[in-house]
Enzyme design. Structure first.
Site, PDB file in Angstrom:
ATOM      1  N   ASP A 116     -28.757  10.972  17.677  1.00  0.00           N
ATOM      2  CA  ASP A 116     -27.839   9.883  17.362  1.00  0.00           C
ATOM      3  C   ASP A 116     -28.180   9.242  16.027  1.00  0.00           C
ATOM      4  OD1 ASP A 116     -26.066   7.767  17.472  1.00  0.00           O
ATOM      5  OD2 ASP A 116     -27.227   6.623  18.941  1.00  0.00           O
ATOM      6  N   ASP A 295     -21.813   8.323  12.156  1.00  0.00           N
ATOM      7  CA  ASP A 295     -22.479   8.200  13.448  1.00  0.00           C
ATOM      8  C   ASP A 295     -22.200   9.408  14.336  1.00  0.00           C
ATOM      9  OD1 ASP A 295     -23.665   7.372  15.792  1.00  0.00           O
ATOM     10  OD2 ASP A 295     -22.283   5.709  16.164  1.00  0.00           O
TER      11      ASP A 295
END
Length: 404
Positions: A116, A295
């Site tokens: 992530d 992201d």
């Protein structure tokens, strides 16, 4: 991520041992999706839950950034919508995540982690987690000769109810064969339902953003590798696609892209935050000069509700609630995102987020509105599946290239 075969893991480990340390290595990635049903339909409520989860994650990091630096990360300040706090805790992780393998401890033990770039901290389920961590691989610091307790507790909590809490340790971590010594990690004694194996297919989460948004006040695994000069280049790169996805560590994989990279400087060293030029739809530029966070932990492209509404107005799409829009499945628009002077086109396949309604002819668009992050845009999976993306820690920039 679904487990790799034993033989493939063994081969990767052998490769990591035999290659010189200056050789970049890759981690194969696979995707687990629970936003779409098996027949390709999407529930808008699941998308709205994913949006709330993304907002909560980034708001939490922004709060850590302000505590760590004394400076506000987002401007203007995010708008907190009534009803977000504590809502939908049982569907927190109804989204798509990219999972890869790492090794932790001495002797090394293999775990699956969500990779992530929209967070920094690293945590795994610990031996006292009990039933809450059932189905996950457990990290036991007592079984590692290199583990050291820090004597501090941690809590990673989303405002929609999901959380992990436990104690902090340091230990050795191997990422694609590169060794990070004394890496800070959270050893969870409790996972909420959102992190249960039913909802979260990885064992833990490995953030790849900057120290300033860390709840621990610690470097990410990759930042530790860079600080210890353990990688040949301070760069990691992602290919996210229906097949052949990977995280490349210590450089870029030249076989996965063509042409030059378009690099953008990071504007604030918290998230991988850049300034984009424009977002257009069917030849009309609607958004100009926008701030965006790159992201890998977010499925959709998110933008402020006003701008998203203007985009969809061009093609007469219909809002189905909560910033989510529907349109005919056979009429996907031409959407472009211009970064560093280069326009990247979203394929119809990636923009079409899935079928909606009983007719089978209506689909949901991959851009959604969000009021929880101020004027920030989030370039998630819907965009990243169209490009090869390099994250350069050395000069704090993000590069985009065309997929090969």
């Amino acid at each position: 991520m679904r487990a790799l075969s034993v033989s493939l893991i063994a081969a990767l480990q052998a490769l990591a041992i035999t290659l010189p340390q200056s050789q970049p290595l890759s981690i194969p990635l696979t995707k687990r999706s629970t936003l779409r049903t098996a027949d390709g339909y999407v529930d808008p409520a699941s998308i709205r839950a994913h949006i709330s989860s993304t907002e909560a994650k980034l708001q939490r990091g922004a709060a850590a950034f302000e505590r760590n630096t004394g400076v506000a990360l987002f401007s203007p300040s995010p708008i907190k919508r009534a009803g977000v706090l504590g809502s939908d805790p049982l569907v927190d992780d109804s989204n798509e995540r990219w999972y890869g393998k790492i090794e932790v401890g001495t002797p090394p033990h293999t775990f699956t982690v969500d990779c992530d770039t929209g967070s920094t901290d690293f945590f795994l389920p610990g031996p006292s987690c009990g039933e809450a961590c059932s189905g996950h691989e457990i990290y036991n610091p007592n079984s590692s000769s290199s583990a050291e307790p820090l004597g501090k507790n941690f809590t990673v909590e989303y405002s929609d109810g999901s959380m992990a809490t436990g104690v902090l340790y340091t230990d050795t971590v191997l990422l694609a064969g590169f060794k990070a010594s004394a890496q800070t990690l959270g050893v969870a004694s409790l996972y909420s339902y959102g992190f249960s194996s039913e909802n979260f297919g990885a064992d833990g989460l490995m953030g790849m953003a900057f120290k300033s948004v860390s709840e621990y006040g610690a470097n990410s695994v990759f930042q530790t590798l860079v600080s210890q000069e353990a990688v040949p280049e301070p760069v990691f790169a992602f290919k996210l696609a229906s097949s052949g996805s990977e995280l490349y560590v210590g450089g870029v994989n030249s076989t996965l892209y063509y042409g030059p990279f378009t690099y953008l400087p990071v504007t604030q060293q918290g998230y991988w935050q850049v300034t984009g030029d424009a977002i257009g739809i069917d030849g009309k530029e609607i958004v100009n000069t926008f701030s965006a966070i790159v992201d890998t932990g977010t499925t959709l492209i998110l933008g402020d509700t006003s701008s998203v509404s203007q985009l969809y107005a061009v093609i007469n799409a219909t809002e189905v609630g909560g910033g989510v829009y529907s349109l005919p499945c056979d009429a996907m628009p031409n959407v472009t995102i211009t970064l560093g002077g280069k326009s990247f086109t979203l394929s119809a396949e990636t923009f079409n987020f899935g079928k909606y309604g009983s007719s089978g002819n209506t689909c949901l668009g991959g851009i959604a509105g969000s009021d929880g992050l101020g004027d920030q845009w989030i370039l998630g999976d819907v965009f990243l599946r169209n490009v090869y993306t390099a994250f350069n820690v050395g000069n704090t920039s993000v590069g985009f290239a065309d997929l090969a």
